[in-house]
Design a protein around this motif. Structure first.
Motif, PDB file in Angstrom:
ATOM      1  N   GLY A   1      -4.836  -0.107   2.051  1.00 11.17           N
ATOM      2  CA  GLY A   1      -3.542  -0.118   1.384  1.00 11.17           C
ATOM      3  C   GLY A   1      -2.352  -0.054   2.327  1.00 11.17           C
ATOM      4  O   GLY A   1      -1.205  -0.068   1.883  1.00 11.17           O
TER       5      GLY A   1
ATOM      6  N   LYS B   1      -2.440  -4.327   5.951  1.00 14.35           N
ATOM      7  CA  LYS B   1      -3.071  -5.231   6.930  1.00 14.35           C
ATOM      8  C   LYS B   1      -3.265  -6.626   6.337  1.00 14.35           C
ATOM      9  O   LYS B   1      -2.839  -7.621   6.917  1.00 14.35           O
TER      10      LYS B   1
ATOM     11  N   THR C   1      -1.973  -7.971   3.670  1.00 15.19           N
ATOM     12  CA  THR C   1      -0.704  -8.591   3.281  1.00 15.19           C
ATOM     13  C   THR C   1      -0.038  -9.221   4.501  1.00 15.19           C
ATOM     14  O   THR C   1       0.477 -10.346   4.434  1.00 15.19           O
TER      15      THR C   1
ATOM     16  N   PHE D   1       7.786  -3.291  -5.472  1.00 19.98           N
ATOM     17  CA  PHE D   1       6.989  -2.554  -4.496  1.00 19.98           C
ATOM     18  C   PHE D   1       7.038  -3.225  -3.123  1.00 19.98           C
ATOM     19  O   PHE D   1       6.708  -4.405  -2.990  1.00 19.98           O
TER      20      PHE D   1
ATOM     21  N   PHE E   1       6.211  -7.026  -3.521  1.00 24.27           N
ATOM     22  CA  PHE E   1       5.558  -7.516  -4.741  1.00 24.27           C
ATOM     23  C   PHE E   1       6.357  -6.900  -5.878  1.00 24.27           C
ATOM     24  O   PHE E   1       6.208  -5.711  -6.163  1.00 24.27           O
TER      25      PHE E   1
HETATM   26  N1  LIG Z   1      -0.722  -9.487  -4.813  1.00 25.63           N
HETATM   27  C1  LIG Z   1      -0.328  -8.189  -4.843  1.00 25.63           C
HETATM   28  N2  LIG Z   1       0.453  -7.722  -5.835  1.00 25.63           N
HETATM   29  C2  LIG Z   1       0.870  -6.448  -5.861  1.00 25.63           C
HETATM   30  N3  LIG Z   1       0.558  -5.525  -4.921  1.00 25.63           N
HETATM   31  C3  LIG Z   1      -0.218  -5.930  -3.900  1.00 25.63           C
HETATM   32  C4  LIG Z   1      -0.711  -7.272  -3.808  1.00 25.63           C
HETATM   33  N4  LIG Z   1      -1.453  -7.379  -2.673  1.00 25.63           N
HETATM   34  C5  LIG Z   1      -1.435  -6.148  -2.094  1.00 25.63           C
HETATM   35  N5  LIG Z   1      -0.701  -5.287  -2.830  1.00 25.63           N
HETATM   36  C6  LIG Z   1      -0.434  -3.869  -2.494  1.00 25.63           C
HETATM   37  O1  LIG Z   1       0.129  -3.835  -1.197  1.00 25.63           O
HETATM   38  C7  LIG Z   1      -0.363  -2.730  -0.453  1.00 25.63           C
HETATM   39  C8  LIG Z   1      -0.997  -3.219   0.820  1.00 25.63           C
HETATM   40  O2  LIG Z   1      -2.224  -3.876   0.520  1.00 25.63           O
HETATM   41  P1  LIG Z   1      -3.121  -4.591   1.612  1.00 25.63           P
HETATM   42  O3  LIG Z   1      -2.260  -5.436   2.457  1.00 25.63           O
HETATM   43  O4  LIG Z   1      -4.244  -5.248   0.902  1.00 25.63           O
HETATM   44  O5  LIG Z   1      -3.639  -3.333   2.464  1.00 25.63           O
HETATM   45  P2  LIG Z   1      -4.851  -3.262   3.506  1.00 25.63           P
HETATM   46  O6  LIG Z   1      -5.330  -4.626   3.785  1.00 25.63           O
HETATM   47  O7  LIG Z   1      -4.273  -2.561   4.694  1.00 25.63           O
HETATM   48  O8  LIG Z   1      -5.904  -2.419   2.842  1.00 25.63           O
HETATM   49  C9  LIG Z   1      -1.319  -1.987  -1.373  1.00 25.63           C
HETATM   50  O9  LIG Z   1      -0.615  -0.938  -1.998  1.00 25.63           O
HETATM   51  C10 LIG Z   1      -1.716  -3.059  -2.380  1.00 25.63           C
HETATM   52  O10 LIG Z   1      -2.056  -2.474  -3.603  1.00 25.63           O
END
Ligand SMILES: Nc1ncnc2c1ncn2[C@@H]1O[C@H](COP(=O)(O)OP(=O)(O)O)[C@@H](O)[C@H]1O
Ligand SMILES: [Mg+2]
Length: 308
Positions: free
Chosen positions: A42, A45, A47, A19, A16
């Motif tokens: 975070g 999962k 994603t 990041f 993203f």
């Molecule tokens: N659309 C997005 N834009 C920017 N960062 C994102 C986005 N979606 C998720 N993230 C970041 O990616 C990381 C993984 O998030 P996520 O997959 O939701 O984790 P989980 O489902 O394991 O809790 C986190 O640091 C989250 O903040």
């Protein structure tokens, strides 16, 4: 014969901006298994799952479901897939029942007696407008629609985070029923007991990387068994022994001790104890929670030898 691979993820990456949410995610889900995808908030999962669903486009690596590319062939993949997100969005002015039927229609499915049965099992009032539903009720709506969908692969992203223990049990019962029918299930969770009870294999994700995949048994080399023992002869100080950790023995009763031991080194320790004539021995097997904590401590401490 090797089990059929339903889902295959290889070195998946997702950025993203700058990041890197996914750095290197690799795992397979085989036909007829429940695969537990675990990691803290975070870790990546959702994603990963959104990429598998073709909602997000990967920045690198590859992923296939039913042998098809998750991005290019997502429409065809979705014909045989049911999905429940962690955060269920519903149309606020439709009733739960209307939304269940709408979900089913969008998936080319029908409302069947199974749907009614699921509504009863989860004790959902389908006549209420969705805007009045709690998080748990919204999850129930999505779960009922998914469980009454005839799919080959079911993907659940932390589906029980808003459910009470009774409904969690109903969720588990329905997942196991799908498994008995030979369906494949990808279940992301941070509830370790749930994963431990239901999953055939587990993938652990930390900071966008899969750090271990396998059955709980295969991960035994990373776990420790807790031992409480009483012997006829006095116990020597085992604290210096490699593979023995947290050795505790009171000076007053030198024939009683407790300690933990690396699970794959039990044999050696048992021989030592047996030679001292065991009177009482209690062994507590490692839980997924222990294993998980060790992994996360390993990440933080750098050596995995941190004792709480
Ligand atoms: N659309 C997005 N834009 C920017 N960062 C994102 C986005 N979606 C998720 N993230 C970041 O990616 C990381 C993984 O998030 P996520 O997959 O939701 O984790 P989980 O489902 O394991 O809790 C986190 O640091 C989250 O903040
Ligand atoms: Mg998530």
């Amino acid at each position: 014969m090797m089990a059929d691979t339903i889902l295959s993820v290889k070195h998946l990456q997702k950025k993203f901006g700058k990041f890197a949410a996914l750095k290197d995610v690799t795992f397979d889900v085989h036909s007829g298994e429940v695969f537990g995808f675990i990691g803290p908030n975070g870790a990546g999962k959702s994603t990963t799952i959104r990429t598998l669903l073709g909602i997000l486009r990967a920045s690198g690596g590859s992923a296939t479901i039913f042998g098809k590319d998750v991005w290019k062939d997502s429409v065809r993949i979705h014909e045989h897939l049911a999905y429940v997100p962690g955060d269920v969005y519903l149309w606020p002015n439709l009733t739960g029942g209307e939304i269940i039927d709408l979900f089913l229609k969008l998936n080319h499915q029908r409302h069947t007696s199974r749907t009614n049965d699921l509504i009863k099992q989860f004790e959902l009032d389908p006549g209420k407008k969705a805007r009045t539903y709690s998080k748990g009720n919204r999850q129930k709506v999505a779960l009922i629609a998914a469980f009454s969908t005839d799919a080959d692969l079911y993907i659940f992203d932390e589906p029980t985070s808003g459910l009470d223990p009774l409904n969690e049990e109903i969720f588990q019962k329905n997942v196991l029923a799908l498994k008995l029918q030979g369906k494949s299930i990808l279940l992301s969770s941070h509830i370790l007991s749930e994963v431990e009870r239901m999953c055939d294999r587990i993938g652990i994700i930390r900071e966008g990387q899969i750090i271990e995949t396998g059955t709980l048994t295969e991960m035994r080399h990373l776990t420790r068994t807790l031992i409480t023992v009483q012997t006829r002869q006095a116990l020597p100080d085992l604290s210096a022994t490699q593979d023995v950790h947290n050795f505790k023995r009171s000076d007053n009763t030198p024939n009683k001790a407790s300690f933990s031991v690396d699970s794959d080194k039990m044999d050696k320790v048992m021989q030592t104890l047996a030679s001292l004539e065991i009177i009482v021995l209690q062994s507590t097997p490692p839980t997924l929670e222990d294993l998980f904590l060790r992994y996360y401590q390993k990440g933080k401490q750098g050596d995995g030898e941190n004792e709480a």
